[in-house]
Write a protein that holds these residues in place. Sequence first.
Motif, PDB file in Angstrom:
ATOM      1  N   THR A  70      24.802  20.690  29.119  1.00  0.00           N
ATOM      2  CA  THR A  70      23.518  21.352  29.341  1.00  0.00           C
ATOM      3  C   THR A  70      22.699  20.780  30.498  1.00  0.00           C
ATOM      4  OG1 THR A  70      22.690  19.985  27.541  1.00  0.00           O
ATOM      5  CG2 THR A  70      23.191  22.269  27.014  1.00  0.00           C
ATOM      6  N   ASN A  71      23.148  19.690  31.136  1.00  0.00           N
ATOM      7  CA  ASN A  71      22.411  19.137  32.272  1.00  0.00           C
ATOM      8  C   ASN A  71      23.308  19.089  33.498  1.00  0.00           C
ATOM      9  OD1 ASN A  71      19.632  17.938  31.364  1.00  0.00           O
ATOM     10  ND2 ASN A  71      21.084  17.548  29.718  1.00  0.00           N
ATOM     11  N   SER A  72      22.778  19.518  34.634  1.00  0.00           N
ATOM     12  CA  SER A  72      23.617  19.514  35.825  1.00  0.00           C
ATOM     13  C   SER A  72      23.797  18.079  36.310  1.00  0.00           C
ATOM     14  CB  SER A  72      22.977  20.350  36.927  1.00  0.00           C
ATOM     15  OG  SER A  72      21.935  19.631  37.535  1.00  0.00           O
ATOM     16  N   HIS A  73      24.908  17.857  36.991  1.00  0.00           N
ATOM     17  CA  HIS A  73      25.174  16.509  37.509  1.00  0.00           C
ATOM     18  C   HIS A  73      24.073  16.066  38.453  1.00  0.00           C
ATOM     19  CE1 HIS A  73      29.775  17.079  36.823  1.00  0.00           C
ATOM     20  NE2 HIS A  73      29.065  17.152  35.723  1.00  0.00           N
ATOM     21  N   GLY A  74      23.623  17.007  39.289  1.00  0.00           N
ATOM     22  CA  GLY A  74      22.595  16.675  40.271  1.00  0.00           C
ATOM     23  C   GLY A  74      21.316  16.216  39.596  1.00  0.00           C
ATOM     24  N   ASP A  75      21.010  16.878  38.504  1.00  0.00           N
ATOM     25  CA  ASP A  75      19.804  16.532  37.766  1.00  0.00           C
ATOM     26  C   ASP A  75      19.927  15.122  37.186  1.00  0.00           C
ATOM     27  OD1 ASP A  75      17.329  17.682  37.119  1.00  0.00           O
ATOM     28  OD2 ASP A  75      17.928  17.661  35.004  1.00  0.00           O
ATOM     29  N   ILE A  76      21.099  14.815  36.687  1.00  0.00           N
ATOM     30  CA  ILE A  76      21.320  13.474  36.139  1.00  0.00           C
ATOM     31  C   ILE A  76      21.270  12.450  37.277  1.00  0.00           C
ATOM     32  CG2 ILE A  76      22.991  11.984  34.965  1.00  0.00           C
ATOM     33  CD1 ILE A  76      23.998  14.535  33.508  1.00  0.00           C
ATOM     34  N   MET A  77      21.907  12.809  38.397  1.00  0.00           N
ATOM     35  CA  MET A  77      21.922  11.906  39.547  1.00  0.00           C
ATOM     36  C   MET A  77      20.519  11.583  40.052  1.00  0.00           C
ATOM     37  SD  MET A  77      24.696  10.700  40.448  1.00  0.00           S
ATOM     38  CE  MET A  77      24.038   9.957  41.943  1.00  0.00           C
ATOM     39  N   SER A  78      19.641  12.609  40.086  1.00  0.00           N
ATOM     40  CA  SER A  78      18.337  12.391  40.700  1.00  0.00           C
ATOM     41  C   SER A  78      17.502  11.386  39.908  1.00  0.00           C
ATOM     42  CB  SER A  78      17.589  13.707  40.861  1.00  0.00           C
ATOM     43  OG  SER A  78      17.029  14.090  39.635  1.00  0.00           O
ATOM     44  N   ARG A  79      17.856  11.168  38.664  1.00  0.00           N
ATOM     45  CA  ARG A  79      17.157  10.114  37.919  1.00  0.00           C
ATOM     46  C   ARG A  79      17.485   8.746  38.476  1.00  0.00           C
ATOM     47  NH1 ARG A  79      16.180  13.253  32.590  1.00  0.00           N
ATOM     48  NH2 ARG A  79      16.631  15.197  33.593  1.00  0.00           N
ATOM     49  N   PHE A  80      18.710   8.628  38.992  1.00  0.00           N
ATOM     50  CA  PHE A  80      19.120   7.337  39.553  1.00  0.00           C
ATOM     51  C   PHE A  80      18.638   7.167  40.985  1.00  0.00           C
ATOM     52  CE2 PHE A  80      22.118   7.824  36.117  1.00  0.00           C
ATOM     53  CZ  PHE A  80      22.146   6.541  35.609  1.00  0.00           C
ATOM     54  N   THR A  81      18.287   8.270  41.634  1.00  0.00           N
ATOM     55  CA  THR A  81      17.880   8.159  43.030  1.00  0.00           C
ATOM     56  C   THR A  81      16.358   8.278  43.169  1.00  0.00           C
ATOM     57  OG1 THR A  81      18.481  10.480  43.274  1.00  0.00           O
ATOM     58  CG2 THR A  81      20.087   8.883  43.960  1.00  0.00           C
ATOM     59  N   ASN A  82      15.844   9.497  43.228  1.00  0.00           N
ATOM     60  CA  ASN A  82      14.394   9.680  43.458  1.00  0.00           C
ATOM     61  C   ASN A  82      13.535   8.988  42.435  1.00  0.00           C
ATOM     62  OD1 ASN A  82      15.341  11.715  45.125  1.00  0.00           O
ATOM     63  ND2 ASN A  82      15.252  13.144  43.417  1.00  0.00           N
ATOM     64  N   ASP A  83      13.886   9.230  41.171  1.00  0.00           N
ATOM     65  CA  ASP A  83      12.998   8.763  40.114  1.00  0.00           C
ATOM     66  C   ASP A  83      12.920   7.246  40.086  1.00  0.00           C
ATOM     67  OD1 ASP A  83      12.615  11.376  39.550  1.00  0.00           O
ATOM     68  OD2 ASP A  83      14.032  11.460  37.897  1.00  0.00           O
ATOM     69  N   ILE A  84      14.077   6.616  40.194  1.00  0.00           N
ATOM     70  CA  ILE A  84      14.088   5.155  40.197  1.00  0.00           C
ATOM     71  C   ILE A  84      13.358   4.637  41.427  1.00  0.00           C
ATOM     72  CG2 ILE A  84      15.634   3.191  40.572  1.00  0.00           C
ATOM     73  CD1 ILE A  84      16.969   3.854  38.159  1.00  0.00           C
ATOM     74  N   ASP A  85      13.518   5.331  42.539  1.00  0.00           N
ATOM     75  CA  ASP A  85      12.866   4.904  43.766  1.00  0.00           C
ATOM     76  C   ASP A  85      11.345   4.935  43.630  1.00  0.00           C
ATOM     77  OD1 ASP A  85      13.782   3.984  46.273  1.00  0.00           O
ATOM     78  OD2 ASP A  85      12.660   5.649  47.153  1.00  0.00           O
ATOM     79  N   ALA A  86      10.853   5.995  42.992  1.00  0.00           N
ATOM     80  CA  ALA A  86       9.405   6.107  42.800  1.00  0.00           C
ATOM     81  C   ALA A  86       8.899   4.961  41.926  1.00  0.00           C
ATOM     82  CB  ALA A  86       9.073   7.451  42.170  1.00  0.00           C
ATOM     83  N   VAL A  87       9.656   4.653  40.896  1.00  0.00           N
ATOM     84  CA  VAL A  87       9.250   3.565  40.004  1.00  0.00           C
ATOM     85  C   VAL A  87       9.308   2.233  40.751  1.00  0.00           C
ATOM     86  CG1 VAL A  87       9.801   2.342  37.871  1.00  0.00           C
ATOM     87  CG2 VAL A  87      10.006   4.815  37.955  1.00  0.00           C
ATOM     88  N   ARG A  88      10.318   2.086  41.608  1.00  0.00           N
ATOM     89  CA  ARG A  88      10.446   0.856  42.381  1.00  0.00           C
ATOM     90  C   ARG A  88       9.208   0.627  43.238  1.00  0.00           C
ATOM     91  NH1 ARG A  88      10.929  -0.129  47.162  1.00  0.00           N
ATOM     92  NH2 ARG A  88      11.314   2.028  47.727  1.00  0.00           N
ATOM     93  N   GLU A  89       8.742   1.712  43.876  1.00  0.00           N
ATOM     94  CA  GLU A  89       7.572   1.583  44.729  1.00  0.00           C
ATOM     95  C   GLU A  89       6.352   1.168  43.913  1.00  0.00           C
ATOM     96  OE1 GLU A  89       7.406   4.461  47.855  1.00  0.00           O
ATOM     97  OE2 GLU A  89       5.234   4.522  47.624  1.00  0.00           O
ATOM     98  N   MET A  90       6.240   1.775  42.750  1.00  0.00           N
ATOM     99  CA  MET A  90       5.086   1.454  41.917  1.00  0.00           C
ATOM    100  C   MET A  90       5.122  -0.007  41.486  1.00  0.00           C
ATOM    101  SD  MET A  90       3.707   3.215  38.456  1.00  0.00           S
ATOM    102  CE  MET A  90       4.763   2.621  37.175  1.00  0.00           C
ATOM    103  N   LEU A  91       6.270  -0.453  41.005  1.00  0.00           N
ATOM    104  CA  LEU A  91       6.354  -1.818  40.495  1.00  0.00           C
ATOM    105  C   LEU A  91       6.293  -2.837  41.622  1.00  0.00           C
ATOM    106  CD1 LEU A  91       9.080  -1.568  37.737  1.00  0.00           C
ATOM    107  CD2 LEU A  91       6.603  -1.515  37.495  1.00  0.00           C
ATOM    108  N   GLY A  92       6.959  -2.531  42.734  1.00  0.00           N
ATOM    109  CA  GLY A  92       7.069  -3.506  43.802  1.00  0.00           C
ATOM    110  C   GLY A  92       5.791  -3.663  44.588  1.00  0.00           C
ATOM    111  N   GLU A  93       5.083  -2.577  44.801  1.00  0.00           N
ATOM    112  CA  GLU A  93       3.940  -2.666  45.692  1.00  0.00           C
ATOM    113  C   GLU A  93       2.632  -2.246  45.037  1.00  0.00           C
ATOM    114  OE1 GLU A  93       5.377  -0.265  48.970  1.00  0.00           O
ATOM    115  OE2 GLU A  93       7.266  -1.344  48.685  1.00  0.00           O
ATOM    116  N   VAL A  94       2.663  -1.058  44.471  1.00  0.00           N
ATOM    117  CA  VAL A  94       1.409  -0.458  44.048  1.00  0.00           C
ATOM    118  C   VAL A  94       0.711  -1.242  42.936  1.00  0.00           C
ATOM    119  CG1 VAL A  94       0.361   1.646  43.194  1.00  0.00           C
ATOM    120  CG2 VAL A  94       2.314   1.764  44.704  1.00  0.00           C
ATOM    121  N   LEU A  95       1.520  -1.741  42.015  1.00  0.00           N
ATOM    122  CA  LEU A  95       0.901  -2.364  40.850  1.00  0.00           C
ATOM    123  C   LEU A  95       0.074  -3.596  41.202  1.00  0.00           C
ATOM    124  CD1 LEU A  95       1.387  -0.735  38.437  1.00  0.00           C
ATOM    125  CD2 LEU A  95       2.954  -2.459  37.578  1.00  0.00           C
ATOM    126  N   VAL A  96       0.615  -4.474  42.070  1.00  0.00           N
ATOM    127  CA  VAL A  96      -0.160  -5.658  42.452  1.00  0.00           C
ATOM    128  C   VAL A  96      -1.366  -5.276  43.288  1.00  0.00           C
ATOM    129  CG1 VAL A  96       1.299  -7.669  42.279  1.00  0.00           C
ATOM    130  CG2 VAL A  96       1.613  -6.095  44.171  1.00  0.00           C
TER     131      VAL A  96
END
Length: 636
Positions: A139-165
């Motif tokens: 029921t989930n496309s591969h691309g959709d699953i993949m984007s969690r590992f790419t865009n979504d993780i990247d957005a979280v990385r930015e928040m944790l690495g820079e924005v939060l401090v």
Amino acid sequence: MAGPKNMGMYGRKDMKEKLKPKKPLQTFKRVFEYLGRYKLQLVVVLFFVVVSTGANIAGTYFLKPLINNHIVPFIGHKDPDLSKFISMLVLMASIYLLGVVSTYIFHRMMLKISTGTLLKIRTDLFKHIQSLPIKYFDTNSHGDIMSRFTNDIDAVREMLGEVLVQLLSSLINIVGVFTVMIILSPVLTLLVVGMLAVMIFTVKKLGAKSSSYFMKQQRSIGIVNGYIEEMTEGQKVVKVFNHENKVKGKFNELVEDLYKAAKGANTFASMLRPIMFNLSYVLYSLTAMAGATLIVSGGMDIGTLASFLQYTRNFSNPITALSQMFNAVLYALAGAERIFDALDEKPEVDDGYVTLVHALVDKDGTVTESAERTGIWAWKHPHKDGKLTYTILKGDITFSNVVFGYDENVSVLKSINLYAKPGQKIAFVGSTGAGKTTVTNLINRFYDIPDGKIRYDGININKISKKDLRRSLAMVLQDTHLFSGTVMENIRYGKLDATDEEVISAAKLANADSFIRHLPQGYDTELTADGANLSQGQRQLLSIARAAVADPPVLILDEATSSIDTRTESLIEKGMDRLMEGRTVFVIAHRLSTVRNSDAILVLEQGEIIERGDHDELLALRGRYFQLYTGMFELA
Ligand SMILES: Nc1ncnc2c1ncn2[C@@H]1O[C@H](COP(=O)(O)OP(=O)(O)O)[C@@H](O)[C@H]1O
Ligand SMILES: [Mg+2]
């Protein structure tokens, strides 16, 4: 696993999925829980953030005494004593330096924390996705699953690495500066706070509109990626039917959506910066004017105003930054939400407690467990009263009144009854979509049945641990999948500890050996992902060899010979026969030669067994099998 894909004409159904109501606060809390194991480090970071911000605030405060005590008194003096002035400057510089060093330290630490946290999120996500049932991938496309590992993780990385401090330091700064400002001049502070209220109001107004765009943007990226992936995978089909232009058209539509969402989201971001910038200048000049008036009327000294004005900038800057960080946080939360959604998917549960063990059989027939490989396997069955029983693994399978549907409302199998005695060969025939593959999907518990029972050596398969159940069966799937790696590695996938000799003899058994030897590097030939550099038939031979090396008591062959030409087939038939010898085999085949010598042939139509018997019996019946056989049309 590439089951039937829910493709729309030029894309997936789920693309039209609605935006769900989101819970940013809850997600934020969960992200924080992930930081939990760095509690101690976070405290240290907090300390250095305070030191760094405090140093900045303190350094600025020095302007007041510097001007009032060391500059103003000397105005007009011919020979001023500058020694105190210089030592004051040195002190001021040291304080700022302390701030710089602290900033460096907390940034370094935060980098470590965020990278570590991301590693954990990534690992958890991958592990979790590996644990999900086949249904999730249906029921989930591969691309959709993949984007969690790419865009979504990247957005979280930015928040944790820079924005939060940044956020933290801004907040501390705001509180600290505000306190000092009140001490310096309550009247001017009141003015600044008033202007600030206007600024915050603006941010809030713009922010409310844009947050939904950010969610949309994130989702849109996922959809676009999914589409690209799917069309790349299906490139041949697209070309065969000359659908390049339609595919491009659909893609244009999708990127148009992305463009709109991105525009909506970024208009806010780009509008905000100049607005904040200008407002902070207005704030600065108004404060300067008011301060000058106060000085003229004797209500304030120059040093205080100089210091205060500097604070005004220190105050409005973090507030401007705050609103930008607000964007990044929104973006990251949308990503985090999608990650957590995936993490919240229910994993495939394995509550089976019957396990597979090596066994020894005494002369009088009693079965005992053995620590070493004996070539005999037994089901170890713990009972409620604490007793253990051992049942020799034979490969006896029965279905009683098995009912199943992929969708609860649509029944695919209606009350299936069948049995396969150890060593028997059971063939399924029937038109495509009849449910043949589905029956085999149930034996290894890819899906659980709502009603009826499947027994393996007399044990309900629900009680058997999935791991051991699957270990006891080998499947040659209708869709072969090969991994990038050598031919040897791909065959060894069936049994990881197989020696090279075992792999080669399995390949010989499947009659794959001769073609493998003709490959450029023989068994060491590297396969590209999914074996694109092999023919379909060669891929099937490899997956048969893979099943052969596993050497299981039960074998399921789903159209395993469908892509093998007649000449090769007659060649491998002997190999297949050897492979099937002494095993319970479920075979789904469209070649009557494969089906004919089965112990039982089950004719499936629309999820029901409509005929059963051996070849001669079924022919005599002059029913569906007779039709299929004499019509010679594809049984699969
Ligand atoms: N993963 C799936 N999700 C939903 N429906 C499925 C899935 N796989 C098969 N079906 C449906 O179940 C029915 C039986 O399919 P299947 O067992 O694959 O047929 P076949 O006899 O050709 O092997 C078909 O109607 C098919 O559309
Ligand atoms: Mg099938």
